[in-house]
Write a protein that holds these residues in place. Sequence first.
Motif, PDB file in Angstrom:
ATOM      1  N   UNK A 172     -54.680  57.822  28.084  1.00 34.32           N
ATOM      2  CA  UNK A 172     -54.829  58.638  29.291  1.00 34.32           C
ATOM      3  C   UNK A 172     -53.448  59.050  29.798  1.00 34.32           C
ATOM      4  N   UNK A 173     -53.381  60.223  30.389  1.00 36.38           N
ATOM      5  CA  UNK A 173     -52.192  60.660  31.121  1.00 36.38           C
ATOM      6  C   UNK A 173     -52.518  60.550  32.596  1.00 36.38           C
ATOM      7  N   UNK A 174     -51.733  59.770  33.332  1.00 34.84           N
ATOM      8  CA  UNK A 174     -51.970  59.549  34.756  1.00 34.84           C
ATOM      9  C   UNK A 174     -50.814  60.095  35.581  1.00 34.84           C
ATOM     10  N   UNK A 175     -51.175  60.691  36.715  1.00 34.74           N
ATOM     11  CA  UNK A 175     -50.174  61.166  37.670  1.00 34.74           C
ATOM     12  C   UNK A 175     -50.065  60.126  38.789  1.00 34.74           C
ATOM     13  N   UNK A 176     -48.860  59.664  39.012  1.00 38.09           N
ATOM     14  CA  UNK A 176     -48.559  58.707  40.071  1.00 38.09           C
ATOM     15  C   UNK A 176     -47.891  59.504  41.186  1.00 38.09           C
ATOM     16  N   UNK A 177     -48.608  59.707  42.286  1.00 38.06           N
ATOM     17  CA  UNK A 177     -48.082  60.488  43.414  1.00 38.06           C
ATOM     18  C   UNK A 177     -47.559  59.512  44.466  1.00 38.06           C
ATOM     19  N   UNK A 178     -46.266  59.567  44.707  1.00 32.70           N
ATOM     20  CA  UNK A 178     -45.602  58.652  45.640  1.00 32.70           C
ATOM     21  C   UNK A 178     -45.275  59.353  46.948  1.00 32.70           C
ATOM     22  N   UNK A 179     -45.545  58.658  48.054  1.00 32.55           N
ATOM     23  CA  UNK A 179     -45.062  59.066  49.369  1.00 32.55           C
ATOM     24  C   UNK A 179     -44.194  57.922  49.874  1.00 32.55           C
ATOM     25  N   UNK A 180     -42.969  58.235  50.250  1.00 31.56           N
ATOM     26  CA  UNK A 180     -42.003  57.220  50.661  1.00 31.56           C
ATOM     27  C   UNK A 180     -41.816  57.230  52.175  1.00 31.56           C
ATOM     28  N   UNK A 187     -45.486  55.433  28.888  1.00 30.83           N
ATOM     29  CA  UNK A 187     -44.345  56.311  28.613  1.00 30.83           C
ATOM     30  C   UNK A 187     -44.283  57.385  29.689  1.00 30.83           C
ATOM     31  N   UNK A 188     -43.170  57.436  30.401  1.00 29.78           N
ATOM     32  CA  UNK A 188     -42.971  58.462  31.418  1.00 29.78           C
ATOM     33  C   UNK A 188     -42.770  59.804  30.709  1.00 29.78           C
ATOM     34  N   UNK A 189     -43.624  60.793  31.021  1.00 28.18           N
ATOM     35  CA  UNK A 189     -43.552  62.079  30.329  1.00 28.18           C
ATOM     36  C   UNK A 189     -43.109  63.231  31.217  1.00 28.18           C
ATOM     37  N   UNK A 190     -43.166  63.063  32.545  1.00 26.37           N
ATOM     38  CA  UNK A 190     -42.742  64.135  33.449  1.00 26.37           C
ATOM     39  C   UNK A 190     -42.472  63.565  34.829  1.00 26.37           C
ATOM     40  N   UNK A 191     -41.613  64.264  35.578  1.00 22.55           N
ATOM     41  CA  UNK A 191     -41.318  63.890  36.959  1.00 22.55           C
ATOM     42  C   UNK A 191     -41.124  65.159  37.779  1.00 22.55           C
TER      43      UNK A 191
END
Length: 116
Positions: free
Chosen positions: A96-104, A69-73
Motif C-alpha cells: 500500500x502507498x499511504x499519505x501521512x498528513x502532519x499538522x504541527x 519506503x518514503x517516496x514523496x514529501x
Amino acid sequence: MTAQPIHPADLPGIVTRYLRAHAARDTPTAIGAFTPDATVTDDGRTYEGRAAVERWLDREASEYTYTTELTAAERSDAEHCTVTNHLEGDFPGGVVDLRYRFALRDGLIQRLDIAP
C-alpha cells in the motif's frame, strides 16, 4: 496554500524523528514527537490524546511486519506537510502507498492523518 514537493531532507525535524522512530518501532521516541492533546487517524479510527496515540503506536509495532519506503514529501506551509510511504508486509493486501498528513504545533505533531 497549495502543497509543494520538497526533498525529504527538508521535512521538519520532528516529522523526520517520528518517521524514523515509527519505522524502528521505537514507541518512546515516536510518542515524544506528539503534543499532549495530539490526534491520530489511521485505518478509519481516531486516537485522541497522547495515551491513546501511544497505545496505537504499540499496537502498530506488534500487529504486522512491514517495510516502509518514503517516496514523496510535500509542504503546504510551516505547520503542514505530507509524506507518502510505500509499505510492503504481511498486512491484508501486502502492499500500500499511504499519505501521512502532519499538522504541527509548537514544534510537535498535533495531528496525523494516515490514509491511502
